[in-house]
Write an enzyme that holds these catalytic residues in place. Structure first.
Site, PDB file in Angstrom:
ATOM      1  N   ASP A   1      -1.692  -3.683  -4.996  1.00 18.56           N
ATOM      2  CA  ASP A   1      -1.143  -2.417  -4.328  1.00 18.56           C
ATOM      3  C   ASP A   1      -0.494  -2.892  -2.944  1.00 18.56           C
ATOM      4  OD1 ASP A   1      -0.957   0.436  -3.684  1.00 18.56           O
ATOM      5  OD2 ASP A   1      -2.741   0.058  -2.192  1.00 18.56           O
ATOM      6  N   SER A   2       0.046  -1.829  -2.515  1.00 16.22           N
ATOM      7  CA  SER A   2       0.584  -2.301  -1.042  1.00 16.22           C
ATOM      8  C   SER A   2      -0.411  -2.633  -0.069  1.00 16.22           C
ATOM      9  CB  SER A   2       1.504  -1.078  -0.545  1.00 16.22           C
ATOM     10  OG  SER A   2       0.706  -0.124  -0.368  1.00 16.22           O
TER      11      SER A   2
ATOM     12  N   CYS B   1      -0.729   1.085  -7.743  1.00 13.08           N
ATOM     13  CA  CYS B   1       0.127   1.800  -6.683  1.00 13.08           C
ATOM     14  C   CYS B   1       1.040   2.739  -7.564  1.00 13.08           C
ATOM     15  CB  CYS B   1       0.795   0.861  -5.877  1.00 13.08           C
ATOM     16  SG  CYS B   1       2.058   1.278  -4.756  1.00 13.08           S
TER      17      CYS B   1
ATOM     18  N   GLU C   1      -5.201   2.618   6.151  1.00 11.30           N
ATOM     19  CA  GLU C   1      -4.798   1.183   6.429  1.00 11.30           C
ATOM     20  C   GLU C   1      -5.243   0.658   7.898  1.00 11.30           C
ATOM     21  OE1 GLU C   1      -3.544  -1.623   4.594  1.00 11.30           O
ATOM     22  OE2 GLU C   1      -3.565  -0.546   3.017  1.00 11.30           O
TER      23      GLU C   1
ATOM     24  N   CYS D   1      -1.582   8.668  -5.219  1.00  8.55           N
ATOM     25  CA  CYS D   1      -1.427   7.340  -4.059  1.00  8.55           C
ATOM     26  C   CYS D   1      -2.798   7.091  -4.105  1.00  8.55           C
ATOM     27  CB  CYS D   1      -1.049   7.921  -2.779  1.00  8.55           C
ATOM     28  SG  CYS D   1      -1.100   6.380  -1.841  1.00  8.55           S
TER      29      CYS D   1
ATOM     30  N   HIS E   1      -4.245   5.293  -2.204  1.00  4.33           N
ATOM     31  CA  HIS E   1      -5.088   5.220  -0.819  1.00  4.33           C
ATOM     32  C   HIS E   1      -5.928   6.601  -0.661  1.00  4.33           C
ATOM     33  CE1 HIS E   1      -2.294   1.830   0.140  1.00  4.33           C
ATOM     34  NE2 HIS E   1      -2.866   1.724   1.116  1.00  4.33           N
TER      35      HIS E   1
HETATM   36  N1  DGL Z   1      -1.414   3.168  -2.932  1.00  7.97           N
HETATM   37  C1  DGL Z   1       0.091   3.308  -2.905  1.00  7.97           C
HETATM   38  C2  DGL Z   1       0.533   4.378  -3.763  1.00  7.97           C
HETATM   39  O1  DGL Z   1      -0.116   4.617  -4.704  1.00  7.97           O
HETATM   40  C3  DGL Z   1       1.094   3.135  -1.939  1.00  7.97           C
HETATM   41  C4  DGL Z   1       1.247   3.630  -0.668  1.00  7.97           C
HETATM   42  C5  DGL Z   1       2.434   3.075   0.442  1.00  7.97           C
HETATM   43  O2  DGL Z   1       2.450   1.917   0.220  1.00  7.97           O
HETATM   44  O3  DGL Z   1       3.291   3.776   0.638  1.00  7.97           O
HETATM   45  O4  DGL Z   1       1.606   5.173  -3.935  1.00  7.97           O
END
Ligand code: DGL
Length: 269
Positions: free
Chosen positions: A18-19, A81, A159, A191, A193
């Site tokens: 993931d990011s 992600c 984050e 998302c 996160h």
């Molecule tokens: N966790 C992410 C997603 O599912 C990425 C969020 C990001 O880096 O903007 O989209």
């Protein structure tokens, strides 16, 4: 698609990326459902957030992450992600000879079960710009109103571990207010996160709104693909979990501890 890979290859690890720390919400479902697999998790924190980046930028970044995981000999990669899935899953499947599992906004179960015929999806800009979201929405939600909301600042809040700051609850209240007015009865977390914000979302939303995290469905799909490809590991007394970060490893470390209560060593990629 079935990849014909000799069965011994099943002992190789799975890659999940993931990011940042968001994909850990997918990782935790994965290790619960498939406890015999070794897993390498990669948090691309140095490039976080992916959400506002262009498709070309994301493809380039993700390509490097995938090369890193391939060098670790992974047998399958879960793109944990939604944004990276939207931008790069077609490219990855076309380019590399291993299976890729992507995230899909869970519009289908939300639309099917909605009584008010009004649902909402919370995701990043990048996810809403991708064709996957539009296709899913057109296919499964033609008879319900789908309200979309960009989760402005939410990735940054997670984050930077500001989840329980009072301003976060206020910010989420503001984001949710227009959706509540629309009488939604399902909120899809688009998302990875966002499940870390579940408690706050539950406090802010009326109790009848069901919040859907697509991770369990994605892991079901991962198990199916592993089985079809004879890659599923059935014996492994001590599964190994490795964690890499391309940036600040302390954040990853604290989130891994939060969900496992184990102090894993975080390596720098
Ligand atoms: N966790 C992410 C997603 O599912 C990425 C969020 C990001 O880096 O903007 O989209």
């Amino acid at each position: 698609m079935v990849f014909f890979i000799p069965s011994k290859m099943g002992n190789r690890p799975i890659g999940i990326f993931d990011s940042g720390v968001g994909g850990l919400t997918v990782w935790r479902e994965f290790v619960k459902a498939l406890p015999k697999e070794d897993v390498i998790y990669y948090a691309d924190s140095v490039n976080c957030p992916y959400g506002p980046k262009s498709q070309q930028e994301i493809i380039k970044i993700v390509d490097e992450v995938v090369q890193f995981l391939l060098a670790k000999n992974v047998k399958m990669i879960i793109v944990a992600c939604n944004t990276a899935t939207a931008a790069a899953i077609d490219y990855l499947r076309f380019t590399y000879p291993i299976p890729f599992i992507g995230m899909e906004p869970a519009v289908k179960p939300a639309a099917l079960n909605s009584k008010t015929k009004s649902i909402a999806v919370l995701a990043t800009e990048g996810t809403f710009n991708g064709k996957l979201y539009l296709e899913t929405k057109n296919k499964f939600a033609s008879d319900v109103e789908v309200h979309i909301k960009v989760g402005d600042k939410l990735v940054d809040i997670v984050e930077n571990n500001k989840i329980y700051n009072p301003e976060t609850a206020l910010h989420i209240e503001e984001l949710m207010a227009p959706l509540i007015k629309r009488n939604i009865d399902h909120l899809v977390l688009g998302c990875t996160h966002y499940p870390f914000l579940l408690e706050i979302l539950q406090q802010v939303l009326p109790p009848e709104v069901k919040i859907i995290d697509p991770a369990p469905a994605v892991i079901k799909q991962a198990a199916k693909v592993l089985t079809e490809n004879k890659l599923l590991r059935t014996e492994n007394e001590k599964p190994e979990y490795e964690f890499y970060s391309s940036g600040n490893s302390e954040i990853l470390k604290s989130f891994v501890f939060k969900i496992t209560k184990i102090n894993y060593k975080i390596q720098t990629a």
